[in-house]
Motif scaffolding. Structure first.
Motif, PDB file in Angstrom:
ATOM      1  N   VAL A   2     -15.982 -12.959 -53.254  1.00  0.00           N
ATOM      2  CA  VAL A   2     -15.924 -12.112 -52.203  1.00  0.00           C
ATOM      3  C   VAL A   2     -17.054 -11.528 -51.954  1.00  0.00           C
ATOM      4  CG1 VAL A   2     -14.656 -10.165 -51.149  1.00  0.00           C
ATOM      5  CG2 VAL A   2     -13.416 -11.605 -52.636  1.00  0.00           C
ATOM      6  N   GLU A   3     -17.729 -11.797 -50.859  1.00  0.00           N
ATOM      7  CA  GLU A   3     -19.130 -11.263 -50.250  1.00  0.00           C
ATOM      8  C   GLU A   3     -19.083 -10.193 -49.247  1.00  0.00           C
ATOM      9  OE1 GLU A   3     -21.748 -14.260 -49.294  1.00  0.00           O
ATOM     10  OE2 GLU A   3     -21.531 -15.294 -51.208  1.00  0.00           O
ATOM     11  N   TYR A   4     -17.990 -10.179 -48.373  1.00  0.00           N
ATOM     12  CA  TYR A   4     -17.663  -9.096 -47.647  1.00  0.00           C
ATOM     13  C   TYR A   4     -16.446  -9.162 -47.156  1.00  0.00           C
ATOM     14  CZ  TYR A   4     -19.329 -12.581 -44.176  1.00  0.00           C
ATOM     15  OH  TYR A   4     -19.363 -13.599 -43.300  1.00  0.00           O
ATOM     16  N   LYS A   5     -15.805  -8.070 -46.512  1.00  0.00           N
ATOM     17  CA  LYS A   5     -14.528  -8.366 -45.610  1.00  0.00           C
ATOM     18  C   LYS A   5     -14.387  -8.134 -44.241  1.00  0.00           C
ATOM     19  CE  LYS A   5     -12.949  -5.867 -49.807  1.00  0.00           C
ATOM     20  NZ  LYS A   5     -11.967  -4.541 -50.423  1.00  0.00           N
ATOM     21  N   ILE A   6     -13.695  -8.992 -43.748  1.00  0.00           N
ATOM     22  CA  ILE A   6     -13.346  -8.888 -42.173  1.00  0.00           C
ATOM     23  C   ILE A   6     -12.118  -8.382 -41.668  1.00  0.00           C
ATOM     24  CG2 ILE A   6     -13.216 -10.540 -40.122  1.00  0.00           C
ATOM     25  CD1 ILE A   6     -14.706 -12.507 -41.819  1.00  0.00           C
ATOM     26  N   ARG A   7     -12.251  -7.286 -40.794  1.00  0.00           N
ATOM     27  CA  ARG A   7     -11.273  -6.705 -40.371  1.00  0.00           C
ATOM     28  C   ARG A   7     -10.430  -7.501 -39.319  1.00  0.00           C
ATOM     29  NH1 ARG A   7      -8.749  -1.745 -40.426  1.00  0.00           N
ATOM     30  NH2 ARG A   7     -10.712  -1.210 -41.911  1.00  0.00           N
ATOM     31  N   MET A   8      -9.347  -7.700 -39.382  1.00  0.00           N
ATOM     32  CA  MET A   8      -8.578  -8.496 -38.034  1.00  0.00           C
ATOM     33  C   MET A   8      -7.218  -7.609 -37.849  1.00  0.00           C
ATOM     34  SD  MET A   8      -8.721 -12.452 -39.842  1.00  0.00           S
ATOM     35  CE  MET A   8      -8.132 -13.182 -38.275  1.00  0.00           C
ATOM     36  N   GLY A   9      -7.452  -6.949 -36.841  1.00  0.00           N
ATOM     37  CA  GLY A   9      -6.397  -5.793 -36.588  1.00  0.00           C
ATOM     38  C   GLY A   9      -6.147  -4.726 -37.419  1.00  0.00           C
ATOM     39  N   GLN A  10      -5.081  -4.741 -37.958  1.00  0.00           N
ATOM     40  CA  GLN A  10      -4.778  -3.863 -38.906  1.00  0.00           C
ATOM     41  C   GLN A  10      -5.038  -4.128 -40.378  1.00  0.00           C
ATOM     42  OE1 GLN A  10      -3.557  -0.649 -38.499  1.00  0.00           O
ATOM     43  NE2 GLN A  10      -3.997  -1.275 -36.142  1.00  0.00           N
ATOM     44  N   HIS A  11      -5.300  -5.372 -40.487  1.00  0.00           N
ATOM     45  CA  HIS A  11      -5.614  -6.202 -41.811  1.00  0.00           C
ATOM     46  C   HIS A  11      -7.156  -6.285 -42.225  1.00  0.00           C
ATOM     47  CE1 HIS A  11      -1.116  -6.885 -42.027  1.00  0.00           C
ATOM     48  NE2 HIS A  11      -1.253  -7.469 -40.928  1.00  0.00           N
ATOM     49  N   VAL A  12      -7.500  -6.150 -43.533  1.00  0.00           N
ATOM     50  CA  VAL A  12      -8.863  -6.258 -44.040  1.00  0.00           C
ATOM     51  C   VAL A  12      -8.774  -7.446 -44.883  1.00  0.00           C
ATOM     52  CG1 VAL A  12     -10.974  -5.432 -45.227  1.00  0.00           C
ATOM     53  CG2 VAL A  12      -9.448  -3.876 -43.650  1.00  0.00           C
ATOM     54  N   MET A  13      -9.518  -8.465 -44.404  1.00  0.00           N
ATOM     55  CA  MET A  13      -9.413  -9.728 -45.051  1.00  0.00           C
ATOM     56  C   MET A  13     -10.778  -9.954 -46.052  1.00  0.00           C
ATOM     57  SD  MET A  13      -6.627 -11.143 -43.974  1.00  0.00           S
ATOM     58  CE  MET A  13      -5.483 -11.197 -42.847  1.00  0.00           C
ATOM     59  N   PRO A  14     -10.564  -9.867 -47.493  1.00  0.00           N
ATOM     60  CA  PRO A  14     -11.413 -10.215 -48.244  1.00  0.00           C
ATOM     61  C   PRO A  14     -11.908 -11.680 -48.365  1.00  0.00           C
ATOM     62  CG  PRO A  14      -9.742 -10.079 -49.579  1.00  0.00           C
ATOM     63  CD  PRO A  14      -9.337  -9.821 -48.268  1.00  0.00           C
ATOM     64  N   ILE A  15     -13.010 -12.166 -47.841  1.00  0.00           N
ATOM     65  CA  ILE A  15     -13.342 -13.764 -47.980  1.00  0.00           C
ATOM     66  C   ILE A  15     -13.980 -14.246 -48.935  1.00  0.00           C
ATOM     67  CG2 ILE A  15     -14.067 -15.589 -46.221  1.00  0.00           C
ATOM     68  CD1 ILE A  15     -11.913 -13.633 -45.092  1.00  0.00           C
ATOM     69  N   THR A  16     -13.509 -15.296 -49.544  1.00  0.00           N
ATOM     70  CA  THR A  16     -14.416 -15.972 -50.783  1.00  0.00           C
ATOM     71  C   THR A  16     -15.180 -16.914 -50.201  1.00  0.00           C
ATOM     72  OG1 THR A  16     -12.607 -15.360 -52.319  1.00  0.00           O
ATOM     73  CG2 THR A  16     -14.031 -17.059 -52.747  1.00  0.00           C
TER      74      THR A  16
END
Length: 205
Positions: free
Chosen positions: A173-187
């Protein structure tokens, strides 16, 4: 540890081959290679025979990801490595290798069922320049980075990370993306100097 060196090719299944040819040439600027096979065409972006195979099978989905290893020695080392990790695979037949324009190929799947292939020694046409499908400006080179990168569907991110680590990739996981109410940790995982080779963990992907 044996490791893949690049994302070498991608196979895509499509419903409308003619539309994909138009998109590939006139939007993406790829070179169409039609060798008279009614069920597919090949797309070039450098000196390799192809980087994409577009199969007219109606699936509109990923058919396979092809990851390269350096040579025959690395190819056999990868087989031992996968066996020791308990990852199932099979060695492709001579005909399957010829179809992919490589010397040898392994067939396996990642934890979410995405078809993966590992190969060595692709067919390269060093004296056949790449001719883009449309006028282009820029100096993009595949070079040692290969085809590029992709995002794949993975329901179990931990299992996917473990699988691609067994192919010799590194990352997390290098950074997280906010999508609406959710925060996605992307690998993001890589095998060369590109920022990533495969990525996963975006919502349902």
């Amino acid at each position: 540890m044996a490791h893949v060196t690049e994302l070498g090719y991608i196979g895509l299944g499509v419903k409308d081959l003619a539309a994909w040819k138009d998109f590939a040439a006139n939007i993406l600027g790829l070179q169409i290679v039609d060798e008279g096979e009614h069920d597919r065409c090949y797309l070039r972006m450098d000196y390799w025979h192809h980087r994409f195979v577009v199969h007219a099978n109606g699936s509109d989905d990923l058919e396979y990801l092809g990851f390269r290893v350096a040579n025959a020695e690395a190819f056999h080392a990868m087989q031992r490595q996968l066996s020791e990790a308990g990852i199932k695979f099979r060695v492709g037949s001579d005909d399957e290798a010829v179809e992919r324009r490589v010397l040898e190929v392994l067939k396996l799947s990642d934890p979410d069922g995405n078809p993966v292939e590992i190969f060595h020694s692709p067919e390269v046409h060093a004296r056949k320049p790449f001719h883009p499908g449309r006028p282009m400006h820029g100096r993009f080179h595949t070079d040692a980075g290969g085809l590029g990168h992709c995002i794949v569907r993975e329901r179990d991110v931990t299992a996917a990370h473990r699988f691609y680590s067994q192919l010799g990739m590194q990352g997390g996981v290098e950074y997280k993306i906010r999508m609406g109410q959710h925060v996605m940790p992307i690998t993001f995982m890589h095998c060369n100097d590109r920022q990533h080779t495969v990525a996963f963990g975006i919502g349902g992907m």
